[in-house]
Design a protein around this motif. Structure first.
Motif: not given
Lengths: 366, 407
Positions: A192, A196, A220-225, A227, A259, A264, B183-184, B189, B241-244
Motif C-alpha cells: 500500500q 502511494r 487511495v483504495s486498499p490493495m488486495t494482498t 492469497p 489471477v 495472471q 480489506p485483507d 487475509r 492506510t487506504g480508504r474505501i
C-alpha cells in the motif's frame, strides 16, 4: 539620560511584544505539529519528503551506525522523456565479533519507455507483473509486490512513436557481513505504501515532463494482498489443468501470483537455489498490452496457434484477440526443459478462464 | 523632523514619571488620576492588593484552561464526542439511517480481541430510535467451520436480496442487511490454514421484512454507505492506510423476482427446474444482481431462511467459509473426473449438495441446499449441472462432478 530611559521602555515594550508573538507562534506550531524551518530533505524531484511515512525516509533511519542517506536524480523534461532518481541508505557498524557489518538500501525510480528488445522487454514486464505482484488500487494500470512496482502512465506521456512511458520502482536492500551477504527489508512499508510512493513520484515526474493529466493520479483504495505463499510438493502447479508435474514436482515449488482479468502469473522454480523452471504470464489490461506492442511479430508462432507470436530459445510469446481486446501469454524459461506443453496448457486454460476461444492448438472453449 | 517628533512623547513620559515620584505621598497620585478608572493601578490601589488580585485571577484562568484542556482530551463536556459506533458515525450519518430523525440512542461494546486472539476482533454497537426501530452493528470474524456462524450468517447476509458493493470489495447491502470485510491488506487475509480463518467483517442488521423482492434502494444505499464508513474508521483505528470510496454509484438496482424458463432455473442455462419448485407464489426465485463475490438464487424465503438456495461464491476469501464443511460434511463424497481430488472436494446429502472447487482464482463454492431433506432426488439432479454451468461462468470449467451411487 532622558533619552536613555525612554529607549529602555520602548525596548521593554518591543521585547514584550516579541515574546508574546513568539509564544503564540510556538503554541501554534506545537499544537498543529508544524514547523516552518524543519530542514527536511526531499527526494525524487520533490515527490518524497523525509519523515513522511515509510521507514527508509524516516529521520530515525539515520540515528545510529554512521548512517547516511544520499540521493541522485535526473528529472525528465518535455524534451527528454527519461529520468531516474535514487535514494540510498548506508550504515556501518562493528559486530560482536569485531567484524564490520554494512547495511545498504537503494531505491531506484525510473521514468521512461520499456526496454526495446523483445526478450529484454518480456523479462522486464515479468519482473514487475510476475511472481507475487498484485494490481495497484483504483484501476491504475500498475502492480507491486511491495519491493518493486510498475505504473504505466496515461497516453499523454506516450513517446513520439506511440510507446507508453512507465514509472518503475526497484529496491536493493542487503546486509553485508565479512563472510556473507543477506537480503534485508528496505523499509518501504508494504504494498500500500509503495503504491502511494509510486503514484506520488509519477505525478511529479509527469509535471516535470510536461504531460501531467488534469487530475493527478491517486492510489487511495486498499490493495488486495496475495492469497497464498509458494507451494512445494505438488503435482498440479497454480491450480491450472495441464500444468501437471508428476514426480518432478517434488523438487519444485510454484507461486500463484495475481489471477485477475487484467493479468495472471504462475511461476515454477526449483526449491533449491531459486532457479527458474518457468515463469508464465498473461497480460490483457490494455495499457500493459501496449507495453508489449511489437514483441509478438507478425505471424503465428507455430501450426494451429491463433494470433501472432514468437517461440525463441528462452521465451515464448503469443498475442490473440480475446473478447475485443488483445490477450498476450508469455513464458520465460531457460531451454533446459521442454516447456511447450506447459505453455500450451497455460495459454488455453487462461483463455478459457477469461471466456475466450482457445489460443493454442487442441484447446476447447466453454 | 522625524527625530523631534519621536523625542516629544518620550519627554512627556519622563515628565509623568517625575510628577509621579514627586507626589508620592499624596492620597491619589497625580499620575493615577490621569489614568482611566479601569487601570490596574487605580483598581488595586496597592502593590500587595495587586499581587493578590493577579494571583487569584491567574489561578482562575489557569483552572479554566486546565479544565478545558482536560475536557478536550477526555472528550467530555462541550467537547463530548457524539460520534456513534466506535466513532464511525457523526450525527448526520446516524440521521441518514433513521429517515432524518435525530433522537437516536446509541450503545456500544468496543472492538477488542480476546486474550489469545483465537476469535479475532469483535464488538457490537446498537442504534435505537424511541419509535422502536433499531440497528445492530457487529464486528466479528466469520467462522469457517459452519458456513459462517452456523449457516445463519450466510442465510441472512448472503441472501439474494443483497447486492454486491462492487469494485472487488468483499461486501453486500440490502435495505435490511449490509456487510463488508475489512480489506485483507489491513489485518491479514483469511486463510484456510488458520484455525478460524474466515474474513473479519462489520455487518449491520435492521430487522427483517416480508417484502422479498421489494428492496428500498434509498435505505440500501444508506446502509451501504454506513458499512463503508464503519470499515474505513476501523482501518484508520488500526493504523492502516487506504480508504474505501463511496460504493453507491456503481451498485446496480436491487433484484426483482426472476422470470424463469423451464430449462433455465435461476437463470442458469440448461438447468431444469424440478417439479417440486414449479408452482408459483412462494417459490418465485430471487437472484443476486451485479458481479461477484456471490451469486445467490433463493426461493421460498421464510424468516430469512430460504426454502431452496443455489449459491456460487467466487471470492476465495469468502469461499473459505465452506472449506471445512466440504471435507467433512457427509459420508458420501462427490468426485470429479480423472484428476480426483485435484479439482476440489464436496458431498451430497438429502438436504444439500456442496462442491468446493480448486479454481485458478482459488477456492470457489458451489452450493445447492433445501430447508428439508424431503426431495433428495432434486438435490442429486441439480448439483452436477449447477456445478458444470456455474464453473464455466466463473472461469473454472470444465468441471464435471460424479455423485456416489444412491444407497
Amino acid at each position: 539620560m532622558k533619552q536613555l530611559m525612554g529607549g529602555a521602555r520602548r525596548r521593554t515594550a518591543l521585547v514584550g511584544g516579541a515574546v508574546v508573538v513568539l509564544v503564540a507562534a510556538g503554541l501554534g506550531t506545537w499544537a498543529t505539529d508544524t514547523w516552518p524551518f524543519d530542514g527536511k530533505d526531499t527526494y525524487c524531484w520533490g515527490a518524497w519528503k523525509e519523515d513522511s511515512g515509510p521507514g527508509f525516509l524516516s529521520r530515525k533511519a539515520l540515528d545510529e551506525d554512521n548512517a547516511s542517506r544520499t540521493s541522485k536524480e535526473t528529472a525528465p523534461t518535455p524534451r527528454r522523456q527519461r529520468g531516474q532518481c535514487t535514494v540510498s541508505l548506508h550504515s556501518e557498524r562493528v559486530g560482536s565479533d569485531g567484524d564490520q557489518i554494512v547495511a545498504e538500501t537503494k531505491i531506484t525510480v525510473t521514468y521512461g519507455p520499456a526496454p526495446e528488445g523483445a526478450g529484454q522487454r518480456l523479462e522486464w514486464i515479468d519482473g514487475y507483473l510476475g511472481d507475487r505482484a498484485m494490481p495497484l488500487p483504483d484501476g491504475l494500470p500498475g502492480a507491486t509486490d511491495g519491493k518493486q512496482a510498475l505504473l504505466v502512465l496515461p497516453e499523454g506521456c506516450d513517446t513520439r512513436d506511440g510507446r507508453p512511458t512507465a514509472v518503475t520502482l526497484d529496491t536493493v536492500a542487503r546486509t553485508v557481513y565479512s563472510d556473507t551477504t543477506m537480503s534485508a527489508d528496505a523499509g518501504l512499508g508494504g504494498s500500500q505504501s509503495v503504491a502511494r510512493l509510486l503514484v506520488a513520484v509519477a505525478n511529479r515526474a509527469m509535471e516535470k515532463a510536461g504531460c501531467a493529466p488534469a487530475e493527478p493520479l491517486e492510489a487511495v483504495s486498499p490493495m488486495t494482498t496475495l492469497p497464498e505463499e509458494d507451494e512445494s510438493f505438488f503435482t498440479r502447479a497454480c491450480r491450472i489443468r495441464g500444468l501437471e508435474f508428476g514426480k518432478e514436482g517434488r523438487d519444485l515449488e510454484y507461486q500463484v501470483g495475481a489471477v485477475t482479468r487484467d493479468f495472471q502469473s504462475c511461476s515454477v522454480r526449483t526449491q533449491r537455489g531459486d532457479g527458474r523452471y518457468f515463469d508464465a504470464l498473461m497480460v490483457a489490461q490494455p495499457r500493459f498490452s501496449a507495453l508489449l506492442d511489437g514483441v509478438t511479430g507478425t505471424k503465428a508462432p507455430a501450426r494451429g496457434w491463433r494470433g501472432t507470436g514468437v517461440f525463441a530459445d528462452d521465451y515464448k510469446v503469443v498475442r490473440a484477440d480475446c473478447a475485443g481486446r488483445p490477450l498476450t501469454v508469455l513464458m520465460l524459461a531457460p531451454s533446459l526443459h521442454e516447456t511447450t506443453p506447459y505453455f500450451t496448457a497455460f495459454a488455453n486454460a487462461v483463455a478459457r478462464r477469461v471466456g475466450c476461444a482457445p489460443i493454442a492448438p487442441g484447446g476447447s472453449s466453454r | 523632523m522625524t527625530d523631534s517628533e519621536n523625542a516629544e512623547p518620550a519627554e512627556n513620559n519622563e515628565n509623568n514619571e517625575r510628577d509621579g515620584s514627586g507626589a508620592a505621598n499624596a492620597r491619589v497620585p497625580l499620575h493615577e488620576r490621569r489614568r482611566p478608572w479601569w487601570h490596574w493601578g487605580r483598581l488595586a490601589g496597592s502593590r500587595l492588593r495587586l499581587a493578590v488580585i493577579i494571583g487569584v485571577a491567574g489561578a482562575v484562568v489557569g483552572a479554566l484552561l486546565g479544565g478545558a484542556g482536560v475536557a478536550w482530551r477526555a472528550g467530555a463536556g462541550p467537547f463530548a464526542d457524539d460520534r456513534a459506533c466506535w466513532g464511525a458515525f457523526g450525527e448526520d450519518d446516524v440521521a441518514a439511517l433513521f429517515d432524518g430523525k435525530r433522537d437516536i440512542k446509541t450503545s456500544e461494546v468496543p472492538i477488542t480481541t480476546d486474550r489469545i486472539g483465537s476469535q479475532g476482533p469483535s464488538g457490537t454497537c446498537r442504534l435505537t430510535s424511541p419509535r422502536g426501530r433499531r440497528i445492530t452493528v457487529q464486528a466479528h470474524q466469520l467462522d469457517t467451520g459452519f458456513g459462517g456462524a452456523g449457516d445463519r450468517w450466510a442465510d441472512e447476509f448472503l441472501s439474494a436480496r443483497l447486492t454486491p458493493l462492487g469494485d472487488g470489495l468483499l461486501g453486500m447491502a440490502s435495505d435490511t442487511r449490509a456487510w463488508l470485510a475489512v480489506p485483507d491488506g489491513c489485518i491479514g487475509r483469511p486463510s484456510r490454514l488458520d484455525v478460524s480463518g474466515g474474513p473479519t467483517v462489520i455487518d449491520m442488521e435492521t430487522g427483517w421484512t416480508v417484502y422479498d423482492d421489494d428492496v428500498d434502494t434509498k435505505a440500501r444505499d444508506a446502509l451501504a454507505r454506513a458499512v463503508v464508513k464503519l470499515v474505513n474508521r476501523y482501518m484508520a483505528d488500526e493504523g492502516c492506510t487506504g480508504r474505501i470510496a463511496d460504493p453507491v454509484r456503481r451498485m446496480p438496482e436491487p433484484p426483482r423476482f426472476l422470470v424463469e424458463k423451464k430449462d433455465g432455473m435461476c437463470g442458469v442455462k440448461g438447468l431444469r427446474l424440478p417439479s417440486t419448485y414449479q408452482h408459483e407464489g412462494r417459490h418465485r426465485p430471487l437472484l443476486t444482481r451485479g458481479d461477484g463475490p456471490v451469486r445467490t438464487c433463493d426461493r421460498g424465503v421464510l424468516f430469512d431462511h430460504p426454502g431452496l438456495r443455489l449459491m456460487t461464491i467466487e471470492d476465495p476469501r469468502l469461499a473459505v467459509l465452506y472449506d471445512r464443511l466440504s471435507r467433512d460434511g457427509a459420508k458420501e463424497p462427490v468426485r470429479t473426473g480423472a484428476h480426483g481430488e485435484q479439482d476440489g472436494y464436496g458431498f451430497i446429502r438429502d438436504d444439500m449438495g456442496l462442491f468446493q472447487a480448486e479454481c485458478q482464482t482459488g477456492q470457489v463454492t458451489f452450493l445447492v441446499r433445501a430447508d428439508d431433506g424431503e426431495h433428495p432426488d432434486d438435490i442429486r439432479a441439480l448439483l452436477p449441472r449447477y456445478v458444470a454451468a456455474e464453473a464455466d461462468r466463473v472461469g473454472c470449467g470444465p468441471l464435471r462432478v460424479t455423485l456416489p451411487a444412491e444407497g
